[in-house]
Design an enzyme around this catalytic site. Structure first.
Site, mmCIF file in Angstrom:
data_model
loop_
_atom_site.group_PDB
_atom_site.id
_atom_site.type_symbol
_atom_site.label_atom_id
_atom_site.label_comp_id
_atom_site.label_asym_id
_atom_site.label_seq_id
_atom_site.Cartn_x
_atom_site.Cartn_y
_atom_site.Cartn_z
ATOM 1 N N LYS A 44 0.848 -1.202 0.000
ATOM 2 C CA LYS A 44 0.000 0.000 0.000
ATOM 3 C C LYS A 44 0.879 1.245 0.000
ATOM 4 O O LYS A 44 2.078 1.169 0.285
ATOM 5 C CB LYS A 44 -0.897 -0.032 1.236
ATOM 6 N N ARG A 138 -10.156 -0.680 14.746
ATOM 7 C CA ARG A 138 -9.949 0.234 13.627
ATOM 8 C C ARG A 138 -10.851 -0.236 12.500
ATOM 9 O O ARG A 138 -11.983 0.187 12.393
ATOM 10 C CB ARG A 138 -8.462 0.229 13.256
ATOM 11 N N TYR A 254 15.962 30.927 5.859
ATOM 12 C CA TYR A 254 14.835 31.681 6.426
ATOM 13 C C TYR A 254 15.033 31.921 7.922
ATOM 14 O O TYR A 254 15.422 31.015 8.668
ATOM 15 C CB TYR A 254 13.533 30.905 6.223
ATOM 16 N N MET A 302 11.199 24.764 1.351
ATOM 17 C CA MET A 302 10.310 23.891 0.585
ATOM 18 C C MET A 302 11.087 23.016 -0.400
ATOM 19 O O MET A 302 10.804 21.823 -0.534
ATOM 20 C CB MET A 302 9.280 24.739 -0.181
HETATM 21 C C1 LIG Z 1 -0.033 -1.888 6.764
HETATM 22 C C2 LIG Z 1 -0.565 -3.208 7.114
HETATM 23 C C3 LIG Z 1 0.290 -4.299 7.257
HETATM 24 C C4 LIG Z 1 1.802 -4.176 7.240
HETATM 25 O O1 LIG Z 1 2.240 -3.676 8.489
HETATM 26 P P1 LIG Z 1 3.790 -3.449 8.821
HETATM 27 O O2 LIG Z 1 3.788 -2.984 10.224
HETATM 28 O O3 LIG Z 1 4.259 -2.391 7.885
HETATM 29 O O4 LIG Z 1 4.481 -4.735 8.609
HETATM 30 C C5 LIG Z 1 -0.279 -5.545 7.465
HETATM 31 N N1 LIG Z 1 -1.622 -5.695 7.556
HETATM 32 C C6 LIG Z 1 -2.483 -4.653 7.457
HETATM 33 C C7 LIG Z 1 -3.933 -4.892 7.582
HETATM 34 C C8 LIG Z 1 -1.991 -3.375 7.250
HETATM 35 O O5 LIG Z 1 -2.835 -2.351 7.177
#
Ligand SMILES: *Cc1c(COP(=O)(O)O)cnc(C)c1O
Length: 358
Positions: A44, A138, A254, A302
């Site tokens: 992701k 969550r 700055y 920036m």
């Molecule tokens: C992001 C995520 C992971 C990976 O977690 P890490 O701590 O980066 O290894 C695994 N499972 C779910 C559901 C996640 O959202």
């Protein structure tokens, strides 16, 4: 079409170099540590900022077969590289458009609520995952909903839960494991999955059938057990765009937060907070060049950062510096998490295949 279409874009002044050998070796180490389970990969957020298009083929070659993304918009980056069914979309089908996209593309939606279960079944269903909440509160079906008759109609590939505190030695880890075992007894699925990177290091009881490492693939050390097997993967590099001589009393950047108390050679680097190099690095960050350490002076702006290059008299405009970015160390110094340090890195970094080191 632009009149400039035949003139190539000049080379970038920021590169996010990626050590493909270390990336593959990290996956193999996590797969080995996962014991009887097989390691997948959390890719992701554009593979934690490193570029899914170059990370996914490396991991697929290493043997990875399951891919986890959060948003539906992340799917097209993966589709050219891996089978659609192996892509699991964690955020789930929120509406008819998500359901239609899942069914047309063949990717695997992760259902997170009874509403999503009903939506999926009403559209004809098909292979899916189910996320059950075991205590992070969550995303995921509450355990109180496990008796719902709709669940029996699902064709569940992977039944998933997510650990809240696997990077700590706390009672919550055993508590979530016990709840996950109760989930397994109630939910029929082809495979079960609980562990993220830190969860893999907790031990065999947490491994189930598929593990979902993310940060550790990319060099993050989230538990001490991982330190000996995980290698750094990301190497941000930035070009020097100006060198100038400061005299005693000259201010830098700055708000003049740095004043030279001696002659100082300053180098201006093409990296700023718009690229994810946040102002927290002011007075703390370091850049590396030919074995020399060049400390940040003054405020990060920036698009630019200024470093003290007095000890590097041969450094000139156009030279490339490595950003000191060892993840666990950089997290301590900056106050940012290892996850933030990677995913912050902006769009101006070149992430092409040319950056892959053999
Ligand atoms: C992001 C995520 C992971 C990976 O977690 P890490 O701590 O980066 O290894 C695994 N499972 C779910 C559901 C996640 O959202």
């Amino acid at each position: 079409m632009s009149v400039f279409s035949s003139v190539p874009l000049p080379p970038a002044a920021l590169r996010l170099a990626l050590d493909a050998t270390a990336l593959a070796s990290n996956w193999r180490a996590l797969d080995r540590l996962s014991g009887a389970a097989r390691a997948g990969a959390a890719v992701k957020a554009d593979a934690y900022g490193l570029g899914a298009a170059r990370v996914v083929p490396v991991l697929a070659q290493a043997g990875c077969r399951d891919w986890f993304v959060a948003h539906w918009c992340e799917v097209p980056d993966l589709l050219p590289h891996v089978p659609a069914a192996s892509i699991h979309v964690l955020h789930g089908p929120m509406n008819a458009a998500d359901v239609a996209y899942a069914q047309a593309s063949g990717v695997t939606p992760v259902l997170n609520s009874l509403a999503q279960v009903q939506r999926w079944l009403a559209a004809g269903g098909g292979r899916c995952d189910l996320m059950v909440d075991t205590g992070i509160n969550r995303l995921g079906l509450p355990m109180a909903d496990l008796g719902d008759p709709g669940l029996a109609a699902l064709d569940i590939d992977c039944c998933i839960s997510h650990l809240a505190s696997a990077d700590e030695d706390v009672a919550q880890n055993a508590q979530q494991l016990a709840r996950f075992q109760a989930v397994r007894a109630q939910i029929k699925a082809r495979r079960y999955s609980l562990a993220n990177s830190a969860g893999i290091a907790l031990g065999a009881a947490w491994h189930a059938d598929v593990t979902r490492p993310g940060i550790a693939l990319y060099g993050g050390i989230v538990r001490s057990e991982l330190a000996s097997v995980i290698a750094p993967v990301a190497r941000p590099q930035a070009a020097v765009i100006q060198r100038r001589q400061l005299h005693p009393g000259d201010h830098v950047g700055y708000n003049a937060t740095f004043t030279a108390d001696r002659p100082v050679a300053a180098a201006v680097v093409a990296l700023g907070y718009a690229d994810g190099y946040l102002r927290t690095w002011s007075g703390k960050g370091e850049f590396l060049w030919q074995g020399k350490t060049l400390p940040v002076i003054g405020r990060i702006s920036m698009d630019m950062t200024i470093v003290d290059a007095t000890d590097a008299p041969a450094l000139v405009e156009g030279d490339w510096l490595d950003v000191a970015y060892n993840l666990p160390e950089a997290a301590k110094i900056s106050g940012l998490s290892q996850y933030e340090l990677l995913t912050l890195m902006g769009r101006r970094f070149l992430r092409d295949k040319a950056c892959l080191t053999p």
